[in-house]
Design an enzyme around this catalytic site. Structure first.
Site, mmCIF file in Angstrom:
data_model
loop_
_atom_site.group_PDB
_atom_site.id
_atom_site.type_symbol
_atom_site.label_atom_id
_atom_site.label_comp_id
_atom_site.label_asym_id
_atom_site.label_seq_id
_atom_site.Cartn_x
_atom_site.Cartn_y
_atom_site.Cartn_z
ATOM 1 N N ARG A 155 6.197 -11.044 8.755
ATOM 2 C CA ARG A 155 5.838 -11.170 7.328
ATOM 3 C C ARG A 155 6.738 -10.273 6.474
ATOM 4 O O ARG A 155 7.253 -10.687 5.440
ATOM 5 C CB ARG A 155 4.363 -10.780 7.129
ATOM 6 C CG ARG A 155 3.876 -10.881 5.692
ATOM 7 C CD ARG A 155 2.658 -10.008 5.435
ATOM 8 N NE ARG A 155 2.905 -8.606 5.750
ATOM 9 C CZ ARG A 155 3.478 -7.736 4.942
ATOM 10 N NH1 ARG A 155 3.867 -8.115 3.735
ATOM 11 N NH2 ARG A 155 3.684 -6.479 5.309
ATOM 12 N N ALA A 191 4.821 4.499 4.290
ATOM 13 C CA ALA A 191 4.765 3.660 5.489
ATOM 14 C C ALA A 191 5.620 4.314 6.574
ATOM 15 O O ALA A 191 6.621 4.982 6.293
ATOM 16 C CB ALA A 191 5.294 2.270 5.172
ATOM 17 N N LEU A 192 5.249 4.075 7.831
ATOM 18 C CA LEU A 192 5.939 4.735 8.942
ATOM 19 C C LEU A 192 7.090 3.892 9.505
ATOM 20 O O LEU A 192 8.011 4.427 10.129
ATOM 21 C CB LEU A 192 4.899 5.021 10.035
ATOM 22 C CG LEU A 192 5.138 6.188 10.989
ATOM 23 C CD1 LEU A 192 5.507 7.465 10.252
ATOM 24 C CD2 LEU A 192 3.904 6.411 11.856
ATOM 25 N N ASP A 231 -4.981 0.742 0.967
ATOM 26 C CA ASP A 231 -5.535 -0.594 0.702
ATOM 27 C C ASP A 231 -6.954 -0.518 0.133
ATOM 28 O O ASP A 231 -7.365 -1.407 -0.611
ATOM 29 C CB ASP A 231 -5.507 -1.440 1.984
ATOM 30 C CG ASP A 231 -4.130 -2.035 2.231
ATOM 31 O OD1 ASP A 231 -3.450 -2.378 1.239
ATOM 32 O OD2 ASP A 231 -3.721 -2.134 3.389
ATOM 33 N N SER A 257 0.833 -1.216 0.000
ATOM 34 C CA SER A 257 0.000 0.000 0.000
ATOM 35 C C SER A 257 0.862 1.258 0.000
ATOM 36 O O SER A 257 0.361 2.353 -0.255
ATOM 37 C CB SER A 257 -0.965 0.008 1.199
ATOM 38 O OG SER A 257 -0.252 0.066 2.421
ATOM 39 N N HIS A 258 2.160 1.108 0.300
ATOM 40 C CA HIS A 258 3.037 2.277 0.294
ATOM 41 C C HIS A 258 4.336 2.025 -0.475
ATOM 42 O O HIS A 258 5.353 2.662 -0.234
ATOM 43 C CB HIS A 258 3.299 2.761 1.729
ATOM 44 C CG HIS A 258 2.052 3.324 2.325
ATOM 45 N ND1 HIS A 258 1.062 2.527 2.856
ATOM 46 C CD2 HIS A 258 1.598 4.593 2.395
ATOM 47 C CE1 HIS A 258 0.057 3.286 3.254
ATOM 48 N NE2 HIS A 258 0.350 4.536 2.995
ATOM 49 N N PHE A 318 3.676 10.500 2.968
ATOM 50 C CA PHE A 318 2.823 9.744 2.041
ATOM 51 C C PHE A 318 3.250 8.281 2.025
ATOM 52 O O PHE A 318 2.995 7.566 1.067
ATOM 53 C CB PHE A 318 3.030 10.365 0.646
ATOM 54 C CG PHE A 318 1.965 10.057 -0.361
ATOM 55 C CD1 PHE A 318 0.616 10.212 -0.059
ATOM 56 C CD2 PHE A 318 2.310 9.639 -1.647
ATOM 57 C CE1 PHE A 318 -0.361 9.947 -1.007
ATOM 58 C CE2 PHE A 318 1.344 9.372 -2.595
ATOM 59 C CZ PHE A 318 0.005 9.523 -2.276
HETATM 60 P P1 NDP Z 1 -1.568 -3.852 8.696
HETATM 61 O O1 NDP Z 1 -2.914 -3.952 9.317
HETATM 62 O O2 NDP Z 1 -1.319 -4.607 7.458
HETATM 63 O O3 NDP Z 1 -0.451 -4.295 9.738
HETATM 64 C C1 NDP Z 1 -0.320 -3.621 10.946
HETATM 65 C C2 NDP Z 1 0.780 -4.237 11.787
HETATM 66 O O4 NDP Z 1 0.313 -5.492 12.285
HETATM 67 C C3 NDP Z 1 2.058 -4.538 11.028
HETATM 68 O O5 NDP Z 1 3.146 -4.307 11.857
HETATM 69 C C4 NDP Z 1 1.908 -6.023 10.665
HETATM 70 O O6 NDP Z 1 3.160 -6.689 10.509
HETATM 71 C C5 NDP Z 1 1.171 -6.548 11.846
HETATM 72 N N1 NDP Z 1 0.289 -7.671 11.530
HETATM 73 C C6 NDP Z 1 -0.626 -7.746 10.549
HETATM 74 N N2 NDP Z 1 -1.282 -8.917 10.621
HETATM 75 C C7 NDP Z 1 -0.755 -9.599 11.663
HETATM 76 C C8 NDP Z 1 -1.008 -10.864 12.251
HETATM 77 N N3 NDP Z 1 -1.926 -11.686 11.768
HETATM 78 N N4 NDP Z 1 -0.262 -11.239 13.327
HETATM 79 C C9 NDP Z 1 0.690 -10.413 13.842
HETATM 80 N N5 NDP Z 1 0.961 -9.192 13.320
HETATM 81 C C10 NDP Z 1 0.248 -8.793 12.252
HETATM 82 O O7 NDP Z 1 -1.188 -2.290 8.456
HETATM 83 P P2 NDP Z 1 -2.157 -1.102 8.128
HETATM 84 O O8 NDP Z 1 -2.990 -1.504 6.974
HETATM 85 O O9 NDP Z 1 -2.812 -0.619 9.343
HETATM 86 O O10 NDP Z 1 -1.093 0.004 7.660
HETATM 87 C C11 NDP Z 1 -0.380 -0.200 6.457
HETATM 88 C C12 NDP Z 1 0.637 0.877 6.255
HETATM 89 O O11 NDP Z 1 0.005 2.104 5.918
HETATM 90 C C13 NDP Z 1 1.533 1.186 7.456
HETATM 91 O O12 NDP Z 1 2.872 1.061 7.024
HETATM 92 C C14 NDP Z 1 1.223 2.636 7.792
HETATM 93 O O13 NDP Z 1 2.326 3.394 8.250
HETATM 94 C C15 NDP Z 1 0.770 3.156 6.438
HETATM 95 N N6 NDP Z 1 -0.035 4.370 6.589
HETATM 96 C C16 NDP Z 1 0.553 5.569 6.332
HETATM 97 C C17 NDP Z 1 -0.173 6.732 6.501
HETATM 98 C C18 NDP Z 1 0.456 8.059 6.304
HETATM 99 O O14 NDP Z 1 -0.190 9.062 6.529
HETATM 100 N N7 NDP Z 1 1.706 8.148 5.899
HETATM 101 C C19 NDP Z 1 -1.579 6.710 6.903
HETATM 102 C C20 NDP Z 1 -2.077 5.380 7.172
HETATM 103 C C21 NDP Z 1 -1.330 4.244 7.001
HETATM 104 P P3 NDP Z 1 3.714 -7.059 9.020
HETATM 105 O O15 NDP Z 1 4.068 -5.739 8.396
HETATM 106 O O16 NDP Z 1 4.877 -7.944 9.236
HETATM 107 O O17 NDP Z 1 2.575 -7.738 8.291
HETATM 108 O O1 PYC Z 2 -2.886 4.666 3.339
HETATM 109 O O2 PYC Z 2 -4.145 5.820 4.703
HETATM 110 C C1 PYC Z 2 -3.183 5.733 3.933
HETATM 111 C C2 PYC Z 2 -2.336 6.921 3.703
HETATM 112 C C3 PYC Z 2 -2.645 8.215 3.925
HETATM 113 C C4 PYC Z 2 -1.549 8.970 3.554
HETATM 114 C C5 PYC Z 2 -0.599 8.113 3.112
HETATM 115 N N1 PYC Z 2 -1.101 6.863 3.224
#
Ligand code: NDP
Ligand code: PYC
Length: 345
Positions: free
Chosen positions: A316, A131-132, A196, A55-56, A129
């Protein structure tokens, strides 16, 4: 197989991390960033793709390009670092990206954390924009504990409210452990990341239940209905909503950045990057209570595994990273064609 060859019988190709980074760097420079900004953003985006954080990863490149072309963000911004206090660094990202601002303040922040035991980095006037986790993981590689939050753009309805206000507001945490990669998690406080939802819409897939609502506020599993006038929900009801509120307070109110609802990009068609703020908290665990922190975190992991846990957050990503390092980063051939067009066009 050559690391950059097209797999003739499939629709995917494999690129080395270095080749992908160079291609992304060319795209950033072609669309108006300085070389140093291009390097930071290209490494960030290539790392996400390498680790399967799709997603990023390269999916974000058209958004970066349209944002840069719209004039919404300054790709050549030079961050202004302010040494505020013994444990406090402030950076004005000068309407540029947050990651170069973090890079500019990094050495000062680490030295403050090592001497005071804790240090805070407050970035404002910034665009994030990505992943963190790439912002925090390297600190844990150096033996430090790091926590970061960033707010994004209004698209999440606070629990119990009627309309969207919060951003998708991720929280990332990294801590060293004695035997293995640092413990890292990185999660949006929305039920699903906005990226996503876009990917699901593009693939014609439905969302799991409980992720979002349509323009009338009714629950929907249609990603297009969420994107076109609808909104997302926080994860975990009132609990995720409270964390999202905390992120707004720490990443915006505390840093001097915009809340997710405070900027208006309508005068910049094509703008995609939230103009907000970011907070990083860095802790030197060697200053804490005597026992070796990395051994203690290893013990926690050991006990979690003994309790039956099979997957830690980050496992993962590390598995995907190892595969990418072995065989190259797998990229859809159509996406690679698009990247090459963006690098040339
Ligand atoms: P996920 O829900 O995919 O994953 C969240 C965390 O949980 C990860 O560390 C992941 O590890 C872990 N995880 C997921 N499934 C399991 C499981 N079954 N058991 C154990 N651990 C698990 O992430 P999000 O969809 O919430 O976020 C995705 C990305 O979007 C992030 O990198 C976030 O920073 C980014 N984002 C950025 C924004 C921005 O403004 N810049 C805004 C919103 C999101 P693993 O990675 O190993 O799967
Ligand atoms: O996936 O929610 C998101 C997001 C917002 C800004 C960057 N990524």
């Amino acid at each position: 197989m050559s690391a950059s060859s097209l797999d003739h019988d499939s629709s995917t190709t494999h690129l080395s991390y270095e080749k992908l980074t160079m291609l992304l760097q060319r795209i950033f420079i072609r669309h108006g960033t300085s070389e140093s900004v291009a390097q930071v953003l290209a490494e960030n985006c290539a790392s996400a793709e390498r680790d399967g954080a799709h997603s990023h990863g390269v999916f974000r490149m058209p958004g970066y390009v349209s944002t840069l072309n719209s004039g919404w963000v300054n790709g050549k911004a030079v961050p202004i670092v302010d040494d505020v206090a013994s444990g406090f660094v402030r950076v004005d990202a000068a309407n540029g990206f947050a990651q170069p601002a973090l890079a500019a303040a990094r050495a000062l922040l680490v030295s403050k954390a090592r001497s005071a035991g804790i240090a805070l980095l407050a970035i404002h006037n910034s665009h994030h924009f990505a992943a963190l986790w790439p912002d925090v993981e390297p600190f844990a590689d150096e033996g430090l504990v790091a926590l970061s939050v960033v707010n994004s753009m209004t698209c999440v309805v606070p629990h119990g409210a009627d309309r969207p206000l919060f951003g998708t507001n991720p929280i990332a945490f990294a801590a060293p452990r004695a035997d293995g990669a640092p413990i890292v998690f990185d999660l949006a406080t929305s039920a699903i990341a906005h990226g996503d939802v876009q990917i699901a819409a593009r693939k014609g897939e439905r969302l799991p239940p409980g992720m979002g609502v349509d323009s009338l506020g009714q629950p929907t599993q249609d990603p297009k209905a969420v994107l076109e006038g609808g909104a997302l929900l926080p994860f975990g009801g009132h609990k995720g909503s409270a964390l999202s509120m905390m992120v707004e307070l720490l990443a915006a109110a505390l840093t001097g950045g915009n809340f997710s609802f405070e900027f208006n990009w309508s005068d910049h068609p094509g703008a995609r990057t939230p103009w907000t703020g970011q907070l990083v908290i860095l802790i030197d665990p060697s200053k804490t209570a005597g026992q070796n922190f990395a051994e203690r975190s290893q013990e926690l992991v050991r006990q979690m595994h003994a309790a039956g846990l099979r997957r830690l957050p980050g496992d993962r990503r590390h598995r995907t990273r190892a595969k990418s390092q072995e065989a190259g980063i797998e990229i859809d051939a159509k996406d690679l064609r698009l990247l090459r067009e963006l690098a040339e066009g």
